[in-house]
Write a protein that holds these residues in place. Structure first.
Motif, PDB file in Angstrom:
ATOM      1  N   GLU A  58       0.845  -1.192   0.000  1.00 45.64           N
ATOM      2  CA  GLU A  58       0.000   0.000   0.000  1.00 45.64           C
ATOM      3  C   GLU A  58       0.879   1.240   0.000  1.00 45.64           C
ATOM      4  N   ARG A  59       0.528   2.211  -0.859  1.00 41.81           N
ATOM      5  CA  ARG A  59       1.233   3.484  -0.886  1.00 41.81           C
ATOM      6  C   ARG A  59       0.348   4.534  -0.230  1.00 41.81           C
ATOM      7  N   PRO A  60       0.914   5.379   0.601  1.00 45.14           N
ATOM      8  CA  PRO A  60       0.103   6.400   1.277  1.00 45.14           C
ATOM      9  C   PRO A  60      -0.281   7.532   0.323  1.00 45.14           C
ATOM     10  N   GLU A  61      -1.218   8.346   0.761  1.00 53.49           N
ATOM     11  CA  GLU A  61      -1.597   9.545   0.007  1.00 53.49           C
ATOM     12  C   GLU A  61      -0.361  10.438  -0.091  1.00 53.49           C
ATOM     13  N   ARG A  62      -0.155  11.084  -1.246  1.00 52.28           N
ATOM     14  CA  ARG A  62       1.048  11.891  -1.424  1.00 52.28           C
ATOM     15  C   ARG A  62       0.811  13.015  -2.423  1.00 52.28           C
ATOM     16  N   MET A  63       1.732  13.946  -2.448  1.00 50.62           N
ATOM     17  CA  MET A  63       1.672  15.051  -3.403  1.00 50.62           C
ATOM     18  C   MET A  63       2.495  14.676  -4.632  1.00 50.62           C
ATOM     19  N   VAL A  64       1.928  14.906  -5.823  1.00 53.63           N
ATOM     20  CA  VAL A  64       2.616  14.627  -7.081  1.00 53.63           C
ATOM     21  C   VAL A  64       2.555  15.866  -7.955  1.00 53.63           C
ATOM     22  N   ARG A  65       3.367  15.892  -8.987  1.00 53.22           N
ATOM     23  CA  ARG A  65       3.419  17.042  -9.888  1.00 53.22           C
ATOM     24  C   ARG A  65       2.941  16.624 -11.279  1.00 53.22           C
ATOM     25  N   ASN A  66       2.035  17.411 -11.859  1.00 51.00           N
ATOM     26  CA  ASN A  66       1.585  17.193 -13.232  1.00 51.00           C
ATOM     27  C   ASN A  66       2.722  17.626 -14.154  1.00 51.00           C
ATOM     28  N   PRO A  67       3.300  16.708 -14.949  1.00 54.04           N
ATOM     29  CA  PRO A  67       4.446  17.074 -15.786  1.00 54.04           C
ATOM     30  C   PRO A  67       4.102  18.089 -16.882  1.00 54.04           C
ATOM     31  N   ALA A  68       2.859  18.134 -17.311  1.00 54.57           N
ATOM     32  CA  ALA A  68       2.479  19.061 -18.378  1.00 54.57           C
ATOM     33  C   ALA A  68       2.375  20.499 -17.872  1.00 54.57           C
ATOM     34  N   THR A  69       1.814  20.676 -16.678  1.00 51.43           N
ATOM     35  CA  THR A  69       1.577  22.028 -16.166  1.00 51.43           C
ATOM     36  C   THR A  69       2.477  22.400 -14.995  1.00 51.43           C
ATOM     37  N   GLY A  70       3.089  21.423 -14.358  1.00 52.06           N
ATOM     38  CA  GLY A  70       3.905  21.692 -13.184  1.00 52.06           C
ATOM     39  C   GLY A  70       3.085  21.875 -11.924  1.00 52.06           C
ATOM     40  N   GLU A  71       1.776  21.740 -12.032  1.00 51.67           N
ATOM     41  CA  GLU A  71       0.878  21.926 -10.894  1.00 51.67           C
ATOM     42  C   GLU A  71       0.996  20.757  -9.919  1.00 51.67           C
ATOM     43  N   GLN A  72       1.021  21.075  -8.622  1.00 49.41           N
ATOM     44  CA  GLN A  72       1.050  20.032  -7.601  1.00 49.41           C
ATOM     45  C   GLN A  72      -0.376  19.619  -7.282  1.00 49.41           C
ATOM     46  N   MET A  73      -0.584  18.319  -7.110  1.00 48.52           N
ATOM     47  CA  MET A  73      -1.907  17.821  -6.753  1.00 48.52           C
ATOM     48  C   MET A  73      -1.761  16.629  -5.826  1.00 48.52           C
ATOM     49  N   LYS A  74      -2.832  16.345  -5.114  1.00 48.50           N
ATOM     50  CA  LYS A  74      -2.835  15.254  -4.153  1.00 48.50           C
ATOM     51  C   LYS A  74      -3.239  13.959  -4.853  1.00 48.50           C
ATOM     52  N   LYS A  75      -2.451  12.897  -4.657  1.00 50.04           N
ATOM     53  CA  LYS A  75      -2.783  11.584  -5.212  1.00 50.04           C
ATOM     54  C   LYS A  75      -3.251  10.717  -4.059  1.00 50.04           C
ATOM     55  N   GLU A  76      -4.387  10.097  -4.241  1.00 51.02           N
ATOM     56  CA  GLU A  76      -4.979   9.257  -3.193  1.00 51.02           C
ATOM     57  C   GLU A  76      -4.100   8.041  -2.904  1.00 51.02           C
ATOM     58  N   ALA A  77      -4.280   7.456  -1.747  1.00 50.26           N
ATOM     59  CA  ALA A  77      -3.575   6.228  -1.389  1.00 50.26           C
ATOM     60  C   ALA A  77      -3.997   5.126  -2.352  1.00 50.26           C
ATOM     61  N   ASP A  78      -3.049   4.274  -2.701  1.00 47.34           N
ATOM     62  CA  ASP A  78      -3.353   3.170  -3.604  1.00 47.34           C
ATOM     63  C   ASP A  78      -2.472   1.973  -3.278  1.00 47.34           C
ATOM     64  N   LYS A  79      -2.658   0.925  -4.039  1.00 51.39           N
ATOM     65  CA  LYS A  79      -1.875  -0.297  -3.863  1.00 51.39           C
ATOM     66  C   LYS A  79      -1.057  -0.529  -5.127  1.00 51.39           C
ATOM     67  N   VAL A  80       0.102  -1.138  -4.951  1.00 52.14           N
ATOM     68  CA  VAL A  80       0.975  -1.434  -6.081  1.00 52.14           C
ATOM     69  C   VAL A  80       1.547  -2.838  -5.905  1.00 52.14           C
TER      70      VAL A  80
END
Length: 95
Positions: A58-80
């Protein structure tokens, strides 16, 4: 780097090593894949001796960056699905 082995090639090699036909080898491979999928989907792990361990993490909720716009957004927790390679396989590849 060599091309990866396809499922058809794997079934043919498996049938040859088993001394059976491709239909039986294909069914055996499909059964193994179904068992691994079912176990890992349920949150378990499968160890393939000499190959490695396949498990779900399980991966926790985290902040990621949109490569096209550079905007930071929250990515929900998920499984890998992860795989740890066995030492025996690493050693056979490297030496």
């Amino acid at each position: 780097m060599a091309k990866p082995m396809t499922k058809t090639q794997l079934v043919a090699a498996l049938a040859d090593d088993m001394g059976s036909d491709k239909k039986t080898a294909g069914a055996a491979l499909d059964a193994v894949i179904a068992i691994i999928t079912r176990e890992v989907s349920a949150g378990g792990a499968v160890t393939l001796p000499g190959i490695g361990k396949i498990y779900c993490r399980e991966r926790p909720e985290r902040m990621v960056r949109n490569p096209a716009t550079g905007e930071q957004m929250k990515k929900e927790a998920d499984k890998v699905v992860k795989m740890t390679i066995a030492k025996a396989l690493k050693d056979s590849v490297n030496g």
